[in-house]
Design a protein around this motif. Sequence first.
Motif, short mmCIF file in Angstrom:
data_model
loop_
_atom_site.label_atom_id
_atom_site.label_comp_id
_atom_site.label_asym_id
_atom_site.label_seq_id
_atom_site.Cartn_x
_atom_site.Cartn_y
_atom_site.Cartn_z
N LEU A 131 9.87 10.86 -63.27
CA LEU A 131 10.47 10.03 -61.97
C LEU A 131 9.67 8.76 -62.12
O LEU A 131 10.24 7.53 -61.64
CB LEU A 131 9.58 10.79 -60.83
N ILE A 132 8.41 8.20 -62.64
CA ILE A 132 7.98 6.94 -62.72
C ILE A 132 8.82 6.06 -63.55
O ILE A 132 9.25 4.76 -63.12
CB ILE A 132 6.72 6.96 -63.29
N ILE A 133 9.32 6.70 -64.78
CA ILE A 133 10.06 5.94 -65.64
C ILE A 133 11.51 5.55 -64.66
O ILE A 133 12.00 4.46 -65.09
CB ILE A 133 10.33 6.67 -66.88
N GLU A 134 11.96 6.54 -64.17
CA GLU A 134 13.38 6.49 -63.65
C GLU A 134 13.17 5.44 -62.52
O GLU A 134 14.29 4.48 -62.38
CB GLU A 134 13.86 7.86 -62.95
N ASN A 135 12.00 5.39 -61.94
CA ASN A 135 11.72 4.32 -60.87
C ASN A 135 11.80 2.99 -61.56
O ASN A 135 12.22 2.00 -60.77
CB ASN A 135 10.61 4.66 -60.14
N LEU A 136 11.06 2.93 -62.48
CA LEU A 136 10.81 1.65 -63.29
C LEU A 136 12.35 0.93 -63.59
O LEU A 136 12.47 -0.28 -63.54
CB LEU A 136 10.09 1.71 -64.46
N GLU A 137 13.01 1.96 -64.33
CA GLU A 137 14.43 1.39 -64.49
C GLU A 137 15.48 0.99 -63.43
O GLU A 137 16.18 0.09 -63.65
CB GLU A 137 15.32 2.59 -65.24
N GLN A 138 15.05 1.49 -62.34
CA GLN A 138 15.70 1.01 -60.94
C GLN A 138 15.01 -0.32 -60.27
O GLN A 138 15.51 -0.62 -59.25
CB GLN A 138 15.88 2.00 -59.92
N GLY A 139 14.06 -0.63 -60.99
CA GLY A 139 13.42 -1.86 -60.49
C GLY A 139 12.15 -1.60 -59.38
O GLY A 139 11.43 -2.62 -58.84
N ASP A 140 11.59 -0.22 -59.26
CA ASP A 140 10.64 0.02 -58.47
C ASP A 140 9.36 0.00 -59.33
O ASP A 140 9.18 0.91 -60.27
CB ASP A 140 10.89 1.26 -57.79
N GLN A 141 8.45 -0.78 -59.05
CA GLN A 141 7.17 -1.01 -59.56
C GLN A 141 5.92 -0.25 -59.18
O GLN A 141 4.88 -0.52 -59.65
CB GLN A 141 6.83 -2.57 -59.79
N SER A 142 6.27 0.76 -57.93
CA SER A 142 5.40 1.18 -57.44
C SER A 142 4.63 2.40 -58.06
O SER A 142 3.46 2.79 -57.55
CB SER A 142 5.80 1.71 -55.86
N GLY A 143 5.12 2.84 -59.41
CA GLY A 143 4.33 4.13 -59.81
C GLY A 143 4.26 5.39 -59.21
O GLY A 143 4.84 5.59 -58.46
N PHE A 144 2.63 5.53 -58.99
CA PHE A 144 2.45 6.89 -58.37
C PHE A 144 2.44 6.69 -57.12
O PHE A 144 2.28 7.36 -56.16
CB PHE A 144 0.78 7.26 -58.93
N ASP A 145 2.44 5.39 -56.52
CA ASP A 145 2.49 5.22 -55.15
C ASP A 145 3.77 5.40 -54.46
O ASP A 145 4.01 5.23 -53.20
CB ASP A 145 2.03 3.69 -54.92
N SER A 146 4.96 5.65 -55.11
CA SER A 146 6.31 5.75 -54.75
C SER A 146 6.27 6.98 -54.02
O SER A 146 5.68 8.06 -54.42
CB SER A 146 7.07 5.66 -56.16
N GLN A 147 7.10 6.99 -53.17
CA GLN A 147 7.32 8.02 -52.11
C GLN A 147 8.03 9.15 -52.95
O GLN A 147 7.49 10.41 -52.73
CB GLN A 147 8.22 7.87 -50.95
N ASN A 148 9.07 9.21 -53.84
CA ASN A 148 9.56 10.49 -54.57
C ASN A 148 8.52 10.93 -55.48
O ASN A 148 8.54 12.15 -55.75
CB ASN A 148 10.83 10.05 -55.08
N VAL A 149 7.66 9.99 -55.94
CA VAL A 149 6.59 10.61 -56.81
C VAL A 149 5.67 11.47 -55.96
O VAL A 149 5.18 12.64 -56.72
CB VAL A 149 5.85 9.41 -57.66
N LYS A 150 5.09 10.62 -54.95
CA LYS A 150 4.01 11.64 -54.00
C LYS A 150 5.04 12.80 -53.58
O LYS A 150 4.27 13.86 -53.54
CB LYS A 150 3.94 10.67 -52.89
N ASP A 151 6.26 12.89 -53.21
CA ASP A 151 6.74 14.15 -52.85
C ASP A 151 6.72 15.12 -53.90
O ASP A 151 6.46 16.28 -53.89
CB ASP A 151 8.32 13.93 -52.53
N GLU A 152 7.03 14.64 -55.26
CA GLU A 152 7.04 15.66 -56.46
C GLU A 152 5.63 16.10 -56.61
O GLU A 152 5.39 17.49 -56.90
CB GLU A 152 7.48 14.80 -57.64
N ILE A 153 4.69 15.32 -56.51
CA ILE A 153 3.31 15.82 -56.61
C ILE A 153 2.74 16.88 -55.57
O ILE A 153 2.14 17.88 -55.94
CB ILE A 153 2.30 14.70 -56.25
#
Length: 107
Positions: free
Chosen positions: A65-87
């Motif tokens: 998810l983090i890599i996918e977010n980075l590819e879309q320009g989202d630099q938030s890493g673990f702070d991204s909402q979709n990553v928090k939801d997955e956790i």
Amino acid sequence: MVKDYPIVFCRFYLISAESEKFFKKLGEFMRFDIYLGFNGKVWISAETVAHTIFIFNSLDRVSSLIIENLEQGDQSGFDSQNVKDEIDKIMKEFQKKVKSKSKKAQF
């Protein structure tokens, strides 16, 4: 057990407070050690092989998810909402497995 991860994921792991929260949550249910190399290698040692595999599978899900977010320009890493939801989803799945095993052990 050692596994390779993308270096960019490892960098986000190192700088994110959310990554620490993720592993602290897992640590409430199982004991394990995790070491991360700057070369992208992650080493995990847990009490059982099943726990080690669960942790690696969880890390796979989060890292993708983090890599996918980075590819879309989202630099938030673990702070991204979709990553928090997955956790949160991972933790609920683990709690469900623990509860089902404890119920089976009672009989």
